[in-house]
Design an enzyme around this catalytic site. Structure first.
Site, PDB file in Angstrom:
ATOM      1  N   CYS A   1       0.837  -1.216   0.000  1.00 36.45           N
ATOM      2  CA  CYS A   1       0.000   0.000   0.000  1.00 36.45           C
ATOM      3  C   CYS A   1       0.864   1.256   0.000  1.00 36.45           C
ATOM      4  O   CYS A   1       0.507   2.253  -0.639  1.00 36.45           O
ATOM      5  CB  CYS A   1      -0.903   0.016   1.232  1.00 36.45           C
ATOM      6  SG  CYS A   1      -2.427  -0.935   1.067  1.00 36.45           S
TER       7      CYS A   1
ATOM      8  N   CYS B   1      -5.372   1.697   4.241  1.00 38.38           N
ATOM      9  CA  CYS B   1      -4.197   1.619   3.350  1.00 38.38           C
ATOM     10  C   CYS B   1      -3.101   2.575   3.804  1.00 38.38           C
ATOM     11  O   CYS B   1      -1.950   2.422   3.414  1.00 38.38           O
ATOM     12  CB  CYS B   1      -4.598   1.938   1.916  1.00 38.38           C
ATOM     13  SG  CYS B   1      -5.152   3.630   1.647  1.00 38.38           S
TER      14      CYS B   1
ATOM     15  N   CYS C   1      -7.217  -7.638  -2.438  1.00 43.38           N
ATOM     16  CA  CYS C   1      -7.457  -7.325  -1.020  1.00 43.38           C
ATOM     17  C   CYS C   1      -8.915  -6.970  -0.741  1.00 43.38           C
ATOM     18  O   CYS C   1      -9.223  -6.339   0.272  1.00 43.38           O
ATOM     19  CB  CYS C   1      -6.553  -6.175  -0.589  1.00 43.38           C
ATOM     20  SG  CYS C   1      -4.808  -6.517  -0.820  1.00 43.38           S
TER      21      CYS C   1
HETATM   22 FE1  SF4 Z   1      -1.344  -3.730  -2.514  1.00 44.88          FE
HETATM   23 FE2  SF4 Z   1      -3.635  -4.687  -1.514  1.00 44.88          FE
HETATM   24 FE3  SF4 Z   1      -2.709  -2.277  -0.791  1.00 44.88          FE
HETATM   25 FE4  SF4 Z   1      -3.679  -2.665  -3.229  1.00 44.88          FE
HETATM   26  S1  SF4 Z   1      -4.819  -2.778  -1.270  1.00 44.88           S
HETATM   27  S2  SF4 Z   1      -1.859  -1.544  -2.745  1.00 44.88           S
HETATM   28  S3  SF4 Z   1      -2.956  -4.767  -3.660  1.00 44.88           S
HETATM   29  S4  SF4 Z   1      -1.785  -4.305  -0.350  1.00 44.88           S
END
Ligand code: SF4
Length: 244
Positions: A132, A240, A217
């Site tokens: 993220c 995030c 996710c």
């Molecule tokens: Fe990576 Fe999941 Fe975050 Fe998207 S939500 S940036 S796939 S960890």
């Protein structure tokens, strides 16, 4: 297509973070109970083209629609992580085509393939915070260099982590003014607005996705489940990092 600067040249001369902080603190007090439209108008009048709206295109597009009515031609920032559902990218394209906004798509430094090569495949499974950070938070921080203020769609009723989200605050990590015009709205308010204005909806909503982020996710939620329980399900992660 109009341009936001046509209607709102902005009154803030720019520069000093302490001045921005004072401005944000005063507006936070003055606008706590103001309608979302008034909050957006204040941001546009104050910052002109140095103000943008973050549009995740997950579930509803209410904030982008509201902003398009109050600030025609406003820039909407879309962070394209490379992991979005096709429906989310399609919603972005529809918003760009239908609403009076200019969507600015922002990319991470590394493509998904480059990230896989450097950190191994499926980093989101092993270290979602790092994933993220590289694919969402860093790109947003970088693009915000072009602005003094930005708006998010966070609402206090979404999650305990958002329960105290201010309507206007100084975003100290980024030295920007952060505006949350929908902070006091409930899901019912959002649904009512969406119905009244016929706003665009991410079609995954009709497939039991209540809160929509990156495909790896995000899962469907069952009836009665919390909307955000489908995000990073099975892990302790709930945000995030953009709105922390
Ligand atoms: Fe990576 Fe999941 Fe975050 Fe998207 S939500 S940036 S796939 S960890």
């Amino acid at each position: 297509m109009t341009c936001a600067t046509d209607a709102y040249p902005g009154t803030f001369a720019g520069g000093d973070p302490e001045e921005l902080r004072a401005l944000a603190e005063a507006a936070g007090r003055d606008l706590e109970l103001a309608p979302a439209e008034e909050v957006l108008r204040w941001a546009a009048e104050t910052f002109g083209s140095r103000f943008a709206v973050a549009g995740s295109m997950g579930a509803d597009t209410v904030l982008s629609h509201l902003a398009s009515r109050v600030i025609p031609g406003v820039e909407v920032l879309f962070i394209d992580t490379g992991y979005h559902f096709a429906e989310t990218v399609g919603t972005r394209d529809a918003v760009d085509a239908v609403y009076d906004v200019r969507v600015r798509t922002v990319l991470p430094i590394l493509s998904v393939a480059q990230q896989d090569e450097k950190f191994g495949p499926r980093l989101y499974e092993r270290d979602p915070d790092l994933c993220c950070a590289m694919r969402k938070v860093d790109p947003l921080n970088a693009v915000l260099g072009d602005y003094d203020a930005w708006a998010t769609g966070v609402r206090r009723d979404e999650a305990p982590t958002r329960a105290n989200a201010p309507v206007v605050a100084f975003d100290a990590k980024r030295s920007k003014v952060k505006v949350s015009p929908l902070a006091r709205w409930t899901q019912e308010d959002v649904d009512r607005y969406a119905q009244e204005h016929g706003t665009l909806v991410n079609p995954l909503v009709w497939d039991d996705y209540a809160s929509i982020g990156c495909a790896p996710c995000t899962r469907r939620v069952a009836a009665g489940e919390d909307a955000r329980s489908g995000r990073w399900a099975g892990s302790a992660k709930t945000e995030c990092g953009i709105n922390l």
